[in-house]
Design a protein around this motif. Sequence first.
Motif, PDB file in Angstrom:
ATOM      1  N   ALA A 242      54.359  15.600 -14.191  1.00  0.00           N
ATOM      2  CA  ALA A 242      54.650  14.901 -14.394  1.00  0.00           C
ATOM      3  C   ALA A 242      54.506  13.275 -14.664  1.00  0.00           C
ATOM      4  O   ALA A 242      54.090  12.770 -14.915  1.00  0.00           O
ATOM      5  N   MET A 243      54.742  13.310 -13.016  1.00  0.00           N
ATOM      6  CA  MET A 243      53.674  11.948 -12.301  1.00  0.00           C
ATOM      7  C   MET A 243      52.586  11.331 -12.744  1.00  0.00           C
ATOM      8  O   MET A 243      52.298  10.562 -13.943  1.00  0.00           O
ATOM      9  N   TYR A 244      51.453  12.289 -13.039  1.00  0.00           N
ATOM     10  CA  TYR A 244      50.368  12.140 -13.723  1.00  0.00           C
ATOM     11  C   TYR A 244      49.604  12.402 -14.396  1.00  0.00           C
ATOM     12  O   TYR A 244      49.227  11.774 -15.174  1.00  0.00           O
ATOM     13  N   LEU A 245      50.693  12.770 -15.726  1.00  0.00           N
ATOM     14  CA  LEU A 245      50.424  13.256 -16.705  1.00  0.00           C
ATOM     15  C   LEU A 245      50.557  11.613 -17.697  1.00  0.00           C
ATOM     16  O   LEU A 245      50.781  12.481 -19.058  1.00  0.00           O
ATOM     17  N   ALA A 246      51.622  11.004 -16.994  1.00  0.00           N
ATOM     18  CA  ALA A 246      52.708  10.355 -17.786  1.00  0.00           C
ATOM     19  C   ALA A 246      51.697   9.322 -18.363  1.00  0.00           C
ATOM     20  O   ALA A 246      51.807   9.170 -19.746  1.00  0.00           O
ATOM     21  N   PRO A 247      50.510   8.829 -18.172  1.00  0.00           N
ATOM     22  CA  PRO A 247      49.544   8.265 -19.125  1.00  0.00           C
ATOM     23  C   PRO A 247      48.539   8.568 -19.980  1.00  0.00           C
ATOM     24  O   PRO A 247      48.296   8.179 -21.101  1.00  0.00           O
ATOM     25  N   ILE A 248      48.629  10.223 -20.106  1.00  0.00           N
ATOM     26  CA  ILE A 248      48.324  11.387 -21.253  1.00  0.00           C
ATOM     27  C   ILE A 248      49.125  11.530 -22.323  1.00  0.00           C
ATOM     28  O   ILE A 248      49.460  10.963 -23.166  1.00  0.00           O
ATOM     29  N   VAL A 249      51.131  11.975 -21.898  1.00  0.00           N
ATOM     30  CA  VAL A 249      51.426  12.774 -22.551  1.00  0.00           C
ATOM     31  C   VAL A 249      53.184  11.673 -22.056  1.00  0.00           C
ATOM     32  O   VAL A 249      53.236  12.914 -21.503  1.00  0.00           O
ATOM     33  N   PRO A 250      52.758  10.669 -22.231  1.00  0.00           N
ATOM     34  CA  PRO A 250      54.450  10.360 -21.488  1.00  0.00           C
ATOM     35  C   PRO A 250      55.698  11.280 -22.102  1.00  0.00           C
ATOM     36  O   PRO A 250      56.189  10.815 -21.839  1.00  0.00           O
ATOM     37  N   SER A 251      55.583  11.056 -23.328  1.00  0.00           N
ATOM     38  CA  SER A 251      56.974  11.669 -24.469  1.00  0.00           C
ATOM     39  C   SER A 251      56.486  13.242 -23.359  1.00  0.00           C
ATOM     40  O   SER A 251      58.384  14.206 -22.945  1.00  0.00           O
ATOM     41  N   PHE A 252      56.093  13.979 -23.243  1.00  0.00           N
ATOM     42  CA  PHE A 252      55.917  15.560 -22.271  1.00  0.00           C
ATOM     43  C   PHE A 252      56.106  14.860 -21.005  1.00  0.00           C
ATOM     44  O   PHE A 252      57.351  15.002 -20.290  1.00  0.00           O
ATOM     45  N   ALA A 253      55.785  14.167 -19.991  1.00  0.00           N
ATOM     46  CA  ALA A 253      56.154  13.387 -18.551  1.00  0.00           C
ATOM     47  C   ALA A 253      57.810  13.231 -18.614  1.00  0.00           C
ATOM     48  O   ALA A 253      58.387  13.851 -17.362  1.00  0.00           O
ATOM     49  N   ALA A 254      57.990  12.743 -19.533  1.00  0.00           N
ATOM     50  CA  ALA A 254      59.558  12.260 -18.934  1.00  0.00           C
ATOM     51  C   ALA A 254      60.405  12.978 -19.624  1.00  0.00           C
ATOM     52  O   ALA A 254      61.420  13.546 -18.661  1.00  0.00           O
ATOM     53  N   ALA A 255      59.824  14.386 -20.578  1.00  0.00           N
ATOM     54  CA  ALA A 255      60.875  15.399 -20.530  1.00  0.00           C
ATOM     55  C   ALA A 255      60.919  16.268 -19.269  1.00  0.00           C
ATOM     56  O   ALA A 255      62.341  16.607 -19.375  1.00  0.00           O
ATOM     57  N   GLY A 256      59.794  16.485 -18.807  1.00  0.00           N
ATOM     58  CA  GLY A 256      59.869  16.697 -17.597  1.00  0.00           C
ATOM     59  C   GLY A 256      60.606  16.277 -16.792  1.00  0.00           C
ATOM     60  O   GLY A 256      61.235  16.825 -16.099  1.00  0.00           O
ATOM     61  N   MET A 257      60.697  15.053 -16.362  1.00  0.00           N
ATOM     62  CA  MET A 257      61.489  14.335 -15.185  1.00  0.00           C
ATOM     63  C   MET A 257      62.741  14.337 -15.976  1.00  0.00           C
ATOM     64  O   MET A 257      63.506  15.212 -14.606  1.00  0.00           O
ATOM     65  N   ARG A 258      63.083  14.843 -16.478  1.00  0.00           N
ATOM     66  CA  ARG A 258      64.366  14.600 -17.583  1.00  0.00           C
ATOM     67  C   ARG A 258      65.048  16.657 -16.397  1.00  0.00           C
ATOM     68  O   ARG A 258      65.876  16.695 -16.102  1.00  0.00           O
ATOM     69  N   VAL A 259      63.918  17.357 -16.843  1.00  0.00           N
ATOM     70  CA  VAL A 259      64.449  18.413 -16.670  1.00  0.00           C
ATOM     71  C   VAL A 259      64.560  18.490 -14.743  1.00  0.00           C
ATOM     72  O   VAL A 259      65.660  19.772 -14.526  1.00  0.00           O
ATOM     73  N   LEU A 260      63.565  18.264 -14.459  1.00  0.00           N
ATOM     74  CA  LEU A 260      63.677  18.055 -12.623  1.00  0.00           C
ATOM     75  C   LEU A 260      65.226  17.281 -12.511  1.00  0.00           C
ATOM     76  O   LEU A 260      65.097  17.203 -11.300  1.00  0.00           O
ATOM     77  N   ALA A 261      65.407  15.633 -13.770  1.00  0.00           N
ATOM     78  CA  ALA A 261      66.602  15.200 -12.812  1.00  0.00           C
ATOM     79  C   ALA A 261      65.769  14.396 -11.543  1.00  0.00           C
ATOM     80  O   ALA A 261      66.206  13.695 -10.821  1.00  0.00           O
ATOM     81  N   ALA A 262      64.772  14.170 -12.518  1.00  0.00           N
ATOM     82  CA  ALA A 262      63.886  12.876 -11.228  1.00  0.00           C
ATOM     83  C   ALA A 262      63.763  11.595 -11.981  1.00  0.00           C
ATOM     84  O   ALA A 262      63.904  11.286 -13.016  1.00  0.00           O
ATOM     85  N   GLN A 263      63.789  11.272 -11.411  1.00  0.00           N
ATOM     86  CA  GLN A 263      63.622   9.204 -11.750  1.00  0.00           C
ATOM     87  C   GLN A 263      62.290   8.929 -11.210  1.00  0.00           C
ATOM     88  O   GLN A 263      61.395   9.444  -9.604  1.00  0.00           O
ATOM     89  N   VAL A 264      61.295   8.022 -12.403  1.00  0.00           N
ATOM     90  CA  VAL A 264      59.927   7.819 -11.046  1.00  0.00           C
ATOM     91  C   VAL A 264      60.013   6.246 -10.731  1.00  0.00           C
ATOM     92  O   VAL A 264      61.246   5.496 -11.565  1.00  0.00           O
ATOM     93  N   PRO A 265      59.468   6.228 -10.092  1.00  0.00           N
ATOM     94  CA  PRO A 265      59.784   5.294  -8.629  1.00  0.00           C
ATOM     95  C   PRO A 265      59.140   4.262 -10.212  1.00  0.00           C
ATOM     96  O   PRO A 265      58.279   3.894 -10.446  1.00  0.00           O
ATOM     97  N   THR A 266      59.983   3.010 -10.054  1.00  0.00           N
ATOM     98  CA  THR A 266      58.981   1.642 -11.008  1.00  0.00           C
ATOM     99  C   THR A 266      57.959   0.822 -10.072  1.00  0.00           C
ATOM    100  O   THR A 266      57.527   0.603 -10.639  1.00  0.00           O
TER     101      THR A 266
END
Length: 450
Positions: A242-266
């Motif tokens: 999810a972290m490395y896919l974010a620049p390419i498919v941001p919505s996919f990555a964001a949904a993946g982080m939600r599933v994991l209940a994880a926060q992307v560091p600012t």
Amino acid sequence: PIGYVAAAVEWGEKHGLSLKDLWQSPETRIEHVIGKDIMYFHTLFWPAVLHAAGYSLPSAVHVHGMLTVNGEKMSKSRGTFINAATFADAIDPQALRYYYASKYTAQSHDMDLSFEDFLGRVNGELVNKHANLFSRVSQFLQQKLSGRLGDLPFTAAAAHEPAAATAVQELAIASQVVAIGRRIEALYAAREMGQVVRELSAMADIGNEYMQAQKPWAQLKEDPEAARLTCTFAANICYALAMYLAPIVPSFAAAGMRVLAAQVPTRQPMDAGHLFKERNRAIGALERLFERIDKKAIESVVAASVQIPAAGPIPAAAVKTQAAAAATLPKTPSAAPEAAAKQAITYDTFAQLDLRVGTVMTAEAVAKSKKLLRLSVDLGEAEPRQIISGLAEAYAAEKLLGRQVVVVANLKPAKIMGHLSQGMVLSAGTPPVLALCGVDGPVPPGTGVS
């Protein structure tokens, strides 16, 4: 280019940065990404304008190539000149982002959108590998293990050191994932998106193969915590994806982080130093990250993109010219019906004619001829046909562009004044008074006439 400055100002206002901070500061690095058709302007005139205005010059200008569709230049009549909104109505735009990233290099090579390759790559990689791993892990945790992650048999810091030969299996694999992550970071910086996608695919393979080898469904029967460890480790690989896919498919990555209940560091959102820290907590609700793309969706995009120019009326100037020419013709008595009629034919004979509607793509005069035009006519085939037609006395070449005409498509090809003619354009009358046979509304090239 002024829009680049205006867009930066708008962004800066939202993030507490001024125009000076962004465009007139040595602390800001500016890089331009452009198409090769405007390279001359952006590497010569635009830098001169910036310099004269006291603005920072770009540190680098990255140039990418042209886009083709199924190996051909984009064509409105073939439905391959695709508007972004038309595509988004039928298919999630992230699919196109992923596909283009998989083809993109730092070189200014042209890029082809092959629909067959597009379906294979998006369904085979983004769905079957990435989305599948998220689904397998999150569903198992939610349905069998109370939706909670467990611990890992190594520290996060240990994953950044070379794994000893005696290291537990998970630590050895974690070291591989971290190494891939560092390569991905370098590839992003070098704009080698295609290699980024390949490295991400390899990372997803590691996660899926680990799940398959550990068989948490079997572990659950004997040792539920072993199953939890397996899913926790795989979930951490999902975090990396999810972290490395974010620049390419941001919505996919964001949904993946939600599933994991994880926060992307600012700060430093893409850094392998964040990996393998997801432990001992609940995960989020299940989500479907991406749907498979059906071939019919592609067909609907192409169909919706077909734009056939309307077959407009004969130009007024041409009508006037034809009327004047008609007035000079000698009056002849009308032939008797019996003399004018040709021999009757059967329907089967008529049916042998292959009459189709075509769209005139190009038209030009034939050298050393006052009567002939060389036409390029789109009949819905792989390539337009060249047709030599005696229309020059009635129609200026430029007035035929976009007109829809009726063509005898199965006329045996013949050479006329050295040019191959692959059909006949039908018209009424005799030169110089001619009227093209056409249709009263736009239809796709190649439509049959009966």
